[in-house]
Design an enzyme around this catalytic site. Structure first.
Site, PDB file in Angstrom:
ATOM      1  N   TYR A  84      -2.471  -0.001  10.090  1.00  0.00           N
ATOM      2  CA  TYR A  84      -2.629  -0.586   8.753  1.00  0.00           C
ATOM      3  C   TYR A  84      -1.318  -0.466   7.970  1.00  0.00           C
ATOM      4  CZ  TYR A  84      -3.948  -0.901   3.832  1.00  0.00           C
ATOM      5  OH  TYR A  84      -4.000  -1.238   2.506  1.00  0.00           O
TER       6      TYR A  84
ATOM      7  N   SER B  56       0.831  -1.203   0.000  1.00  0.00           N
ATOM      8  CA  SER B  56       0.000   0.000   0.000  1.00  0.00           C
ATOM      9  C   SER B  56       0.864   1.250   0.000  1.00  0.00           C
ATOM     10  CB  SER B  56      -0.900   0.012   1.243  1.00  0.00           C
ATOM     11  OG  SER B  56      -1.506   1.275   1.436  1.00  0.00           O
TER      12      SER B  56
END
Length: 328
Positions: free
Chosen positions: A154, A129
């Site tokens: 995350y 990501s």
């Protein structure tokens, strides 16, 4: 080829599966169909794949070691893996941190173990990501930048996944490629993403929450461009010695290479919806960053990756799908 796709009922996974089936590949898709967002949307994505030649689905939790080990025993012919399953969402990681370590760390480890025990494995591609860039203030974000200041759990779990992949490439010479996705949007997208949230609110006359007083930029990347990058990466396993430290592990940015101001993104949705948004300006949320911007020279050179869809084209396609999906 026989390709295992994790997260096949997800936004990116379902699109990648469809594209691989279109070119005649055999696809084994797994997903646990969890309730992070409406499972009916996941079921609808799966329905588009069900019955297609070459597609098999198994409901499986990637953090279930026995279930993942069973895949080796029953499907040893798997030669490529596209690992896209993850607990997504920056803000939700503040509410349910353990779900992130379970899926994004333990689940990722289970897939790496699966990969090293597949006798015919050629390549495993996995999702990282743009969030790994965290507090990096250098724009555009380059794969050569340091990524040791994550701003959310995350992001930390995604960076952990990259480090684990490097370790497995070193120890077992596994060909592994990580893809850092930049704000993917498009038809069949996730309900927790800005394109969905803004479109839904505008069409129903509800206010939209605009964080950091609107002073944000994102490298919004259309789903078709992302799929082309995933498949190009899958088709190019790194040679032993190709990556940092002489291991068969590489990481690529996949982004639009054209950051868009949040106010311009909202304006594109307003135009596609035919009405104006009611905006509520709010401060920056914990874990967010003010801007993302992908440097994609490496992906261009090695993968032939070339994003082609500006928001002026991608947003109307998304809004058209959104209206059709909701019968509006």
């Amino acid at each position: 080829m026989t390709i295992l796709i994790t997260g096949v009922a997800g936004f990116i996974g379902s699109h990648v599966a469809a594209a691989l089936l279109d070119r005649g590949e055999e696809v084994i898709g797994i997903d646990d169909l969890n309730g992070y967002y409406d499972p009916a949307l996941k079921a609808a994505r799966l329905a588009r794949l069900a019955g297609r030649d070459g597609f098999v689905f198994r409901r499986t939790d990637i953090a279930d070691r026995e279930a993942i080990r069973d895949l080796v025993n029953h499907r040893p012919a798997i030669d490529r893996v596209v690992h896209l399953a993850a607990q997504a969402g920056v803000r939700y990681s503040l509410e349910a941190p353990h779900s992130y370590t379970r899926t994004n760390v333990e689940g990722h480890l289970c897939l790496l173990e699966l990969a090293r025990h597949l006798p015919g494995l050629v390549h495993m591609v996995y999702a990282s990501s743009s969030s790994v860039y965290g507090g990096n203030r250098h724009l555009p974000f380059s794969e050569a930048d340091r990524v040791d200041t994550p701003l959310s759990l995350y992001a930390a779990t995604k960076r952990a996944g990259e480090l684990m992949a490097h370790t497995y490439a070193h120890l077992y010479r596994l060909p592994l490629t990580g893809l850092r996705f930049f704000t993917v949007y498009g038809p069949w997208g996730r309900p927790d993403m800005s394109a969905w949230l803004f479109t839904d609110a505008i069409l129903t006359g509800r206010p939209i929450r605009v964080f950091n007083q609107g002073r944000m930029q994102r490298d919004f990347t259309y789903i078709d461009d992302i799929v082309s990058g995933v498949i190009a990466a899958l088709d190019l396993p790194p040679a032993d010695g190709a990556g940092e430290g002489g291991v068969p592990h590489r990481v690529f940015n996949l982004g639009n290479n054209a950051p868009v101001a949040l106010e311009d993104f909202i304006r594109a949705i307003e135009l596609a919806c035919g009405r104006e948004a009611v905006k509520v300006l709010e401060p920056m949320q914990p874990g967010d960053v003010p801007a993302t911007y992908a440097e994609i020279g490496q992906a261009r050179h090695l993968l032939g990756f070339e994003p082609r869809t500006p928001i002026s084209e991608g947003i109307p396609r998304f809004v058209e799908w959104f209206r059709a999906y909701h019968g509006n």
